[in-house]
Design a protein around this motif. Structure first.
Motif: not given
Length: 555
Positions: A159-175
């Motif tokens: 749907c392009a309204h949800i994305r799933c990311v891995n741990s490194m992507a979360l860390k880079l984004a500060g989430i």
């Protein structure tokens, strides 16, 4: 002055999408537009003589094309898609059948992509739907970590309204567990409060500033390749409904057009990225709808998707007592978008799938007098999955157009059944009710934002509109079925009118000579076979831009 050449087409089974003259067998084209259409026996004498074999002398001689009794329809107008996004996504991991059928398949695909790259390079994919995966759940950061832990990974949902990311992507984004949900978004968390890696609605944008951007040259190359796919599907006109960032697609289309991109394009700007930019403006010349590439207006996102359980509904999702979805769009965005569109006399597009979102957008739009010129709807509502009768009536009364995607229930019925249940599914996309009320309705695909491996193909959507049966056999409400001629009109002249394309979507004098020649007579085959039809030839402005190469028989 030298006369222009005329192109004469004869012996076709032409369906014009023109209610006043729906059928013809011949037409004459000059300078890209139809100057006459009808039956060969009524053709003007000077052209009938050419067909009879009398030689043409002097300037402006004519060519004759024999359509050989094949069915001809106007070129499809896909009034809602994301072509630049689709063109780029085609280069990424395709997280849907037949390539990927489970989370384990996805993990393997991520691992294989990592082996082709170096550590730290982004790995991207698109298209997953949890109901299409063996495990019947969304992938999480922990799944993607098994595929790759030393590079950031982002997999966009269908749907392009949800994305799933891995741990490194979360860390880079500060989430992390302490990161608050952004307005209109949700950072999904597990029972311990830790982010799962699933970022819903506006939360998905927290990753965007970190992701690599394609160069203009790469966008153009990808778009040219996609243009060939679209012409092979008989799609001659499209709307680009915005990006997931603040980039401007018009220069990309203009560069592609110089290199042979053929489609006519109306471009919309995603207002989320420009509302607070005091310097944002659209050059006046871009609003000229007679250009091949023009600026059509702004786009707002009012809610999410049915398949992602984020569309803002009037009643709770199946299996829940308090889950109604997400209202994504702030009042500030709505009001500033309306003000911009009124000032610039351009169209406002409002994404609204759930009943609450639809009512909110329509009720606000009804407070305004139309601000566009001519027959261009001042507001168009996208998707319109579950509208109330009140919303349908108000849209018809105020000239608000609907642009919907029959491919959604066709391809995503498993998610709809899981999230809505069988009875509610049958009530979605009430096309017959919309038409009976007098709503200006057009069809489209929203490609790539649907769970279908060939998301821009118009024929599965036509099949759903006529049969109201999903790809898996689910009943999608047969009382809302339309006949095939109506379905074609909705995908041609209906879409052109809803989006405000001038002289497009119909085969009539004065209109662009954009049409497709089909492999089968779509008006006279069993409805269940509509999705098997192929386009033999596609013409834009009377010129053949695609011809299917017959497959050679194996010896």
């Amino acid at each position: 002055m030298k006369k222009s050449e005329k192109h004469i087409f004869i012996n076709g089974k032409i369906f014009t999408s023109d209610d006043s003259h729906p059928y013809a067998d011949s037409m004459i084209v000059e300078e890209g537009r139809i100057i006459w259409i009808g039956t060969k026996s009524d053709m003007p004498k000077e052209y009938a003589e050419i067909i009879a074999g009398q030689p043409c002398t002097g300037d402006g001689c004519s060519s004759v094309t024999d359509l050989q009794g094949r069915r001809v329809i106007p070129g499809f107008v896909d009034a809602h898609m994301h072509p630049v996004m689709l063109a780029d996504f085609r280069k990424k991991i395709t997280a849907m059948p037949p390539e990927i059928n489970s989370i384990e398949d996805l993990v393997k695909a991520v691992r294989e992509r990592r082996e082709q790259q170096t550590a730290g390079e982004w790995i991207e994919g698109w298209g997953y739907d949890e109901q299409g995966l063996l495990e019947k759940r969304s992938p999480t950061r922990y799944d993607l970590d098994r595929g790759c832990s030393d590079s950031p990974v982002s997999i966009m949902r269908t749907c392009a309204h949800i994305r799933c990311v891995n741990s490194m992507a979360l860390k880079l984004a500060g989430i992390d567990r302490n990161t608050p949900d952004p307005p209109g978004g949700e950072i999904e968390r597990d029972e311990n409060g830790e982010p799962t890696g699933v970022l819903k609605e506006n939360a998905r944008n927290l990753i965007v500033p970190l992701m690599p951007q394609e160069s203009v040259e790469q966008h153009v190359d990808n778009l040219l390749e996609l243009g060939g796919v679209l012409t092979s599907q008989g799609i001659t006109t499209i709307c680009d409904m915005g990006n997931l960032d603040e980039s401007d697609n018009i220069p990309v289309y203009e560069a592609a057009a110089k290199r042979g991109f053929h489609q006519r394009v109306g471009v919309y700007y995603m207002w989320d990225f420009f509302a607070d930019d005091k310097g944002f403006h659209i050059p006046e010349e871009r609003y000229d709808r007679n250009r091949q590439i023009f600026a059509a207006g702004l786009k707002l996102i009012g809610d999410g998707s049915i398949s992602g359980r984020t569309a803002w509904m009037n009643r709770p999702y199946y299996g829940s007592e308090d889950e109604y979805g997400i209202s994504v769009c702030s009042d500030h965005l709505v009001e500033t978008a309306i003000a911009f569109c009124k000032e610039n006399h351009c169209q406002l597009s409002m994404h609204a799938m759930g009943g609450r979102a639809i009512a909110r957008m329509i009720d606000r739009a009804c407070q305004e007098e139309p601000w566009t010129t001519g027959d261009i709807p001042y507001v168009r509502v996208e998707h319109v999955t579950d509208p109330s009768k009140d919303s349908i009536t108000k849209a018809a009364e105020h000239g608000i157009s609907f642009v919907s995607q029959p491919i959604f229930p066709y391809a995503e019925s498993k998610s709809y059944l899981s999230n809505l249940g069988a009875d509610w599914l049958k009530q979605c996309y009430p096309y017959k009710d919309m038409l009976d009320a007098g709503v200006s309705l057009g069809f489209s695909t929203d490609a790539p934002a649907t769970f279908w491996s060939d998301p821009s193909d118009p024929f599965p959507g036509l099949k759903l509109a006529v049969t109201r049966t999903a790809a898996d056999g689910s009943d999608c409400g047969k009382d809302q079925a339309v006949d095939i001629e109506t379905a074609i009109r909705l995908y041609t002249t209906g879409s052109a009118q809803a989006a405000g394309f001038p002289d497009t979507g119909m085969l009539a004098p004065g209109y662009h000579a954009d049409f497709a020649v089909l492999s089968d007579d779509i008006l006279n085959i069993p409805p269940e076979e509509i999705d098997q039809i192929r386009v033999e030839e596609t013409y834009i402005g009377g010129k053949c831009v695609y011809r299917r190469i017959p497959q050679q028989r194996k010896l």
